[in-house]
Write a protein that holds these residues in place. Structure first.
Motif, PDB file in Angstrom:
ATOM      1  N   LYS A 159      -6.462  -3.292   4.249  1.00  0.00           N
ATOM      2  CA  LYS A 159      -6.002  -3.968   3.021  1.00  0.00           C
ATOM      3  C   LYS A 159      -5.635  -2.974   1.919  1.00  0.00           C
ATOM      4  O   LYS A 159      -6.022  -3.132   0.764  1.00  0.00           O
ATOM      5  CB  LYS A 159      -7.052  -4.970   2.521  1.00  0.00           C
ATOM      6  CG  LYS A 159      -7.458  -5.995   3.561  1.00  0.00           C
ATOM      7  CD  LYS A 159      -6.278  -6.827   3.980  1.00  0.00           C
ATOM      8  CE  LYS A 159      -6.676  -7.864   5.015  1.00  0.00           C
ATOM      9  NZ  LYS A 159      -5.570  -8.310   5.822  1.00  0.00           N
TER      10      LYS A 159
ATOM     11  N   ILE B  14       1.455  -6.302   4.541  1.00  0.00           N
ATOM     12  CA  ILE B  14       0.256  -6.585   3.746  1.00  0.00           C
ATOM     13  C   ILE B  14      -0.728  -7.418   4.561  1.00  0.00           C
ATOM     14  O   ILE B  14      -1.929  -7.131   4.601  1.00  0.00           O
ATOM     15  CB  ILE B  14       0.630  -7.300   2.438  1.00  0.00           C
ATOM     16  CG1 ILE B  14       1.475  -6.365   1.560  1.00  0.00           C
ATOM     17  CG2 ILE B  14      -0.612  -7.778   1.697  1.00  0.00           C
ATOM     18  CD1 ILE B  14       2.125  -7.041   0.368  1.00  0.00           C
ATOM     19  N   ASN B  15      -0.223  -8.431   5.245  1.00  0.00           N
ATOM     20  CA  ASN B  15      -1.083  -9.324   6.025  1.00  0.00           C
ATOM     21  C   ASN B  15      -1.726  -8.646   7.218  1.00  0.00           C
ATOM     22  O   ASN B  15      -2.840  -8.986   7.608  1.00  0.00           O
ATOM     23  CB  ASN B  15      -0.298 -10.540   6.506  1.00  0.00           C
ATOM     24  CG  ASN B  15       0.090 -11.457   5.378  1.00  0.00           C
ATOM     25  OD1 ASN B  15      -0.552 -11.490   4.333  1.00  0.00           O
ATOM     26  ND2 ASN B  15       1.158 -12.208   5.564  1.00  0.00           N
ATOM     27  N   PHE B  16      -1.032  -7.684   7.834  1.00  0.00           N
ATOM     28  CA  PHE B  16      -1.544  -7.061   9.053  1.00  0.00           C
ATOM     29  C   PHE B  16      -2.293  -5.756   8.830  1.00  0.00           C
ATOM     30  O   PHE B  16      -2.825  -5.187   9.767  1.00  0.00           O
ATOM     31  CB  PHE B  16      -0.414  -6.859  10.060  1.00  0.00           C
ATOM     32  CG  PHE B  16      -0.052  -8.114  10.778  1.00  0.00           C
ATOM     33  CD1 PHE B  16      -0.719  -8.482  11.935  1.00  0.00           C
ATOM     34  CD2 PHE B  16       0.937  -8.947  10.289  1.00  0.00           C
ATOM     35  CE1 PHE B  16      -0.407  -9.658  12.594  1.00  0.00           C
ATOM     36  CE2 PHE B  16       1.262 -10.124  10.934  1.00  0.00           C
ATOM     37  CZ  PHE B  16       0.584 -10.486  12.085  1.00  0.00           C
ATOM     38  N   CYS B  17      -2.364  -5.278   7.596  1.00  0.00           N
ATOM     39  CA  CYS B  17      -3.084  -4.038   7.314  1.00  0.00           C
ATOM     40  C   CYS B  17      -4.589  -4.266   7.476  1.00  0.00           C
ATOM     41  O   CYS B  17      -5.174  -5.073   6.747  1.00  0.00           O
ATOM     42  CB  CYS B  17      -2.783  -3.554   5.901  1.00  0.00           C
ATOM     43  SG  CYS B  17      -3.688  -2.054   5.474  1.00  0.00           S
TER      44      CYS B  17
ATOM     45  N   CYS C  58       1.530  -1.544   9.773  1.00  0.00           N
ATOM     46  CA  CYS C  58       2.533  -1.910   8.770  1.00  0.00           C
ATOM     47  C   CYS C  58       3.930  -1.514   9.258  1.00  0.00           C
ATOM     48  O   CYS C  58       4.874  -2.294   9.142  1.00  0.00           O
ATOM     49  CB  CYS C  58       2.213  -1.266   7.424  1.00  0.00           C
ATOM     50  SG  CYS C  58       2.059   0.537   7.452  1.00  0.00           S
TER      51      CYS C  58
ATOM     52  N   SER D  54      -0.213  -3.957  -1.122  1.00  0.00           N
ATOM     53  CA  SER D  54      -0.086  -5.149  -1.955  1.00  0.00           C
ATOM     54  C   SER D  54       1.359  -5.237  -2.438  1.00  0.00           C
ATOM     55  O   SER D  54       2.148  -4.308  -2.241  1.00  0.00           O
ATOM     56  CB  SER D  54      -1.037  -5.078  -3.154  1.00  0.00           C
ATOM     57  OG  SER D  54      -0.685  -3.990  -3.994  1.00  0.00           O
TER      58      SER D  54
ATOM     59  N   GLY E  84       5.868  -9.486   3.193  1.00  0.00           N
ATOM     60  CA  GLY E  84       4.410  -9.469   3.205  1.00  0.00           C
ATOM     61  C   GLY E  84       3.765  -9.270   4.563  1.00  0.00           C
ATOM     62  O   GLY E  84       2.536  -9.263   4.654  1.00  0.00           O
ATOM     63  N   LEU E  85       4.547  -9.088   5.617  1.00  0.00           N
ATOM     64  CA  LEU E  85       3.950  -8.896   6.943  1.00  0.00           C
ATOM     65  C   LEU E  85       3.068  -7.657   6.984  1.00  0.00           C
ATOM     66  O   LEU E  85       1.973  -7.670   7.539  1.00  0.00           O
ATOM     67  CB  LEU E  85       5.032  -8.806   8.015  1.00  0.00           C
ATOM     68  CG  LEU E  85       5.725 -10.114   8.369  1.00  0.00           C
ATOM     69  CD1 LEU E  85       6.895  -9.860   9.306  1.00  0.00           C
ATOM     70  CD2 LEU E  85       4.746 -11.078   8.997  1.00  0.00           C
TER      71      LEU E  85
END
Length: 74
Positions: free
Chosen positions: A26, A20-23, A56, A29, A17-18
Motif C-alpha cells: 500500500k 494502487i489496489n494490487f500493491c 504495479c 495512492s 487505480g489498478l
C-alpha cells in the motif's frame, strides 16, 4: 542495503487505480494534482516500504510504471 521504488509517468497514467489496489504494501495512492489530460495519476507516497515486487508494473494497462531496485552502500 537495498532500496526499491517506482517511477510513474504522470502523463501516461489514466488514474485507473489498478496499481494502487494490487500493491501489497500500500505504498501507492492517487495524486492531488491532475495531469494534462485531466486524470489524477498514481504516485508513490511511502518511499520506505516499497519491496520492488512489480505488481504495479504488471497491472498497469498504460505501461506508465517502472520499478527500480537499487543497492545502496551504507
Amino acid at each position: 542495503m537495498r532500496r526499491d521504488f517506482v517511477k510513474i509517468d504522470e502523463e501516461r497514467c489514466k488514474g485507473c487505480g489498478l496499481c494502487i489496489n494490487f500493491c501489497p504494501k500500500k505504498v501507492l495512492s492517487f495524486s492531488d494534482k491532475f495531469n494534462s489530460k485531466g486524470y489524477r495519476p498514481a504516485q508513490q507516497h511511502d518511499l520506505d516500504n516499497c519491496i520492488g515486487c512489480g505488481f504495479c508494473y504488471m497491472m498497469c494497462p498504460d505501461t506508465a510504471i517502472t520499478v527500480y531496485k537499487e543497492t545502496v552502500e551504507v
